[in-house]
Design a protein around this motif. Sequence first.
Motif, PDB file in Angstrom:
ATOM      1  N   UNK A  46       2.351  -4.060  -8.729  1.00  0.00           N
ATOM      2  CA  UNK A  46       2.010  -4.309  -7.218  1.00  0.00           C
ATOM      3  C   UNK A  46       0.840  -3.452  -6.849  1.00  0.00           C
ATOM      4  N   UNK A  47      -0.141  -4.061  -6.281  1.00  0.00           N
ATOM      5  CA  UNK A  47      -1.247  -3.055  -5.783  1.00  0.00           C
ATOM      6  C   UNK A  47      -0.637  -2.479  -4.422  1.00  0.00           C
ATOM      7  N   UNK A  48      -1.213  -1.469  -4.304  1.00  0.00           N
ATOM      8  CA  UNK A  48      -0.788  -0.702  -3.025  1.00  0.00           C
ATOM      9  C   UNK A  48      -1.465  -1.046  -1.908  1.00  0.00           C
ATOM     10  N   UNK A  49      -0.919  -0.918  -0.676  1.00  0.00           N
ATOM     11  CA  UNK A  49      -1.442  -1.248   0.709  1.00  0.00           C
ATOM     12  C   UNK A  49      -2.975  -0.200   0.719  1.00  0.00           C
ATOM     13  N   UNK A  50      -4.073  -1.021   1.357  1.00  0.00           N
ATOM     14  CA  UNK A  50      -4.969  -0.094   1.369  1.00  0.00           C
ATOM     15  C   UNK A  50      -4.777   1.090   2.688  1.00  0.00           C
ATOM     16  N   UNK A  51      -5.436   2.047   2.459  1.00  0.00           N
ATOM     17  CA  UNK A  51      -5.225   3.004   3.418  1.00  0.00           C
ATOM     18  C   UNK A  51      -5.813   2.912   4.602  1.00  0.00           C
ATOM     19  N   UNK A  52      -7.203   2.298   4.525  1.00  0.00           N
ATOM     20  CA  UNK A  52      -7.951   1.781   5.614  1.00  0.00           C
ATOM     21  C   UNK A  52      -8.228   0.046   5.385  1.00  0.00           C
ATOM     22  N   UNK A  53      -8.090  -0.521   6.553  1.00  0.00           N
ATOM     23  CA  UNK A  53      -8.359  -1.873   6.487  1.00  0.00           C
ATOM     24  C   UNK A  53      -9.015  -2.240   7.483  1.00  0.00           C
ATOM     25  N   UNK A  54     -10.273  -2.910   7.448  1.00  0.00           N
ATOM     26  CA  UNK A  54     -10.885  -3.529   8.722  1.00  0.00           C
ATOM     27  C   UNK A  54     -10.787  -5.127   8.411  1.00  0.00           C
TER      28      UNK A  54
END
Lengths: 258, 223, 230
Positions: free
Chosen positions: A1-9
Motif C-alpha cells: 500500500x502506498x502511503x498518503x503523500x504528506x503534501x498534496x496540491x
Amino acid sequence: MTEEPIIKFDKVVKRFGDLTVLNKLDFEVKKGEKVTIIGPSGSGKSTVLRILMTLEGIDGGVVTVGGEPLWHERAPDGSLVPASEAHLHKMRSQLGMVFQQFNLFPHMTVLRNITEAPVKVLGLSRKEARERGEELLELVGLADQAQKYPHQLSGGQQQRVGIARALAMRPNILLFDEPTSALDPELVGEVLNVIGKLAEEHDLTMLLVTHEMRFAREISDRVCFFDRGRIREEGSPEELFTDPTEDRTREFLQAVLD
Amino acid sequence: MHWTQYLPPLIEGAWVTVQLTIYSTILGAVLAFAFGIGKLSSNWAIKAVSVAYIEVFRGTSLLVQLFWLYFALPLAGMAIGVDLRLPPVVAGVLALGLNIGAYGAEVVRGAIQSVHQDQLEAARALNFTPRQTLWNVTIPQAVPEMMPSFGNLAVQNLKDTALVSLISLGDLTFRAEQIRNFTQDSTTIYSMLLVTYFGMALVLTGLMRALEAYVSRWRTARS
Amino acid sequence: MLFGYEWDLSSPLAFAISILPILLTGMVVTIQATVLGFFVALVLGLVWAVLKAAPSRFIAWPARVVTEFIRDTPLLVQLFFLYYVLPEYGIVLPAFLTGALALGIQYSAYTSEVYRAGLEAVGADQREAARALNFSAVHTFTHVVVPQAIPRIVPAMGNYLVSIMKDVPVLSVVTVLEMLNVAKIVGDRTFDYLVPLSLVGALYLIMTLLASGGVRLLDTWLPKQGIPLK
C-alpha cells in the motif's frame, strides 16, 4: 500500500489580480522526501511554499497537508468550507519556513529569536525552550552567538539562526524559500552545509526553492522544474539535470548552469 | 513690587502645570495606544469608534473641547439627570488627554503600520496568534518609530496646559495673570512667564530625547 | 439679541437654528484671522529660514534660538505679551491684528522648519548635476531646487493652515469676536452653553474636514517630481 503523500496540491489555482500564477496545479510530496523546486522567476515556485505556510490563500482546488485539507475544513455534513483561523493555526504547527531575507526579529537576541515561539506558542517553559535553543545553535554552529543581536551577525549567520528558529518548533515539513539568494557568495556555503546536514541526518520532509543547482543535485530525492504555474518536468536529480526530456527544461538549465 | 516677589506664586503655578502635563500625557498615551491599535482592528465597530474619536478630537479646537467639557457637559448631564459638573482640574486633564491622545493615536497607528511585512510573515510562520504578533513583534519595533513624534506632542501638550487658566485653574499662566492684574507690570511678568515655559520645554525635550535613546536600543537591525 | 439676530429658546433645535447666523458671523472672523495669521507665518517663516541658513554663525545661531523659543512657548502667553506689552511701548494695535500677529509668529517657527526640510529634501545629486552643467547658484535655486521643493512644502503648510484655524479660539481672550467667543456670549446671556458650544464644535469639525480635504486634493494635484518647467 502506498502511503498518503504528506503534501498534496489538487488542481490548485492562485491568482494575483489578473495574473494566474498557479493554474490547476497537481503536486505531491511523500513523507521524508527532499524535493527541490527550480524554475524561472514568476513561475510560481515561492507561491507554492507561501500557500503551504498559510501566508497566501488559494483561489481554487484543495491543498492537503498530513492528510487533512489546509485551506479548507470539513463541515459537519462532510463538505469542504473555507478554513477558520483556528484550523489554520492547528495545521500550521506541522510546517516551518526559512525566508530569503531571514526575517529575524531585530529587537531580540539570537537565543530569544529561537525560544520566543516555543514559549509563547508551544507553551514550553523558558528553561526548556532555552535548552532546546542551545542544542539547535550547536547544530547550526552558532553556540557562542546566543546573546548577540541579528544586526551584529553576518548574513550567513543570520540565516543559520533562521533555520534554528524554524526547527525549534519541531515541524514535520520544513520549507526553504531561496534561503541563500540574499547572501554574499562566500557566505552561501555555510548555510548550504547546515541544510545538507539536516537533509542527511533527519527524516524531515524538506521543500526547497533555490537557484543553487549543484546543491539541489546533491541533497534532493526529486527535482521539479516549474514554469508558468505548472510542473513542466520532474524526476530524480540525475534524470533532470543530465537528460531533461522537455525543451523548456533544457533551455532553462543551459541558461542557469553556464 | 520687585520681580523676585513674583517667584513664590509662579512656582506654585509651575508645579500645577507640571502635574497637569504629567497626568494628561499619561492619559493621552493610554488613549493613543488604545485607539491607534483600535483603528487597525478588523472589528468594524472598534475601528469605527477609533476613527470617530481621532477625527473629532483632532478636528476640533482644544479650547472648544475644554470649554465644552467645563461649561456644556454639566448642562447635558442635567438634561439626563446626572451630575456631570467637572472640577476645573478634571476638565483640564480630560480635555488635554483626549486631545493629545487623538494625535498620538495617529502616531501609534503609523508606527505600527511601518513595521515590515516580513516580520509579520515570520511571526505567522512560527504560528504566533495575531495578538501575540502585535505585542511581541510589532509593538517593540514600532515604539522606537513613535518616539520623535511623541517628543513633539509632549512639548505641545505642555504649551496647551496654559489654556486651562481660562477655566480658572491655578496653573502658571493663571498665577501670572493674577499678578499682572494686581501690579500691571506686564513686561516683567510675561517675560518671566515665557522664559519659565521655555525652560520647562527644554527639560521636557531633554527627557524625551533620553527616552528615545533608551528605546532605540531595540531598533538595532535595520539593514 | 446679538449682532441683530434674535434667538429662539423654545426648543434646542430652534435655538440651534436661530443662533446659526450669529455663529456664522463669528466664523467669518475665524476665517479672516486664519488667513491673515497664515500669511504672516509664511512670510516670517521664510525670513527665519533664510537667517538660519546664513553662513555666519552670528546670524544663524540667534535665529535658531529665537525660533526654538517661539516654538516652545504657549500661543496664549505670546498673545498676552503682545496685547499688554506692546501698548506700553507705544504700539497699539486692534485686537484682531494683535491676534493674527500672535498666530503668525507662533507658526512662523514651524513654517521655517518646513522651508528648511523641503529645500534639504532636494538631494545633493540635483545640485551636483546643476553644478556640472555650470548653472549659476541663483539659477540652480530658482529652477532646480525650488520647483522640486514645492510639492513637499505645500502639503505641510496646508496642515499648518488647518492647525492655525484650530488655534483661533485662543484669540477670544483678547476680545476677538471669533466663533467660540460669540458662542460663549450667547451662552452667558441665555445660560445654555450646551447648544452653542456643541454647534461650534460641529462647525469646526466641518471646517477642518473641508480644509484637510482641500489640502489632500492639492497634494494629489501637485506633481510629485516638482513644478513642471516647460
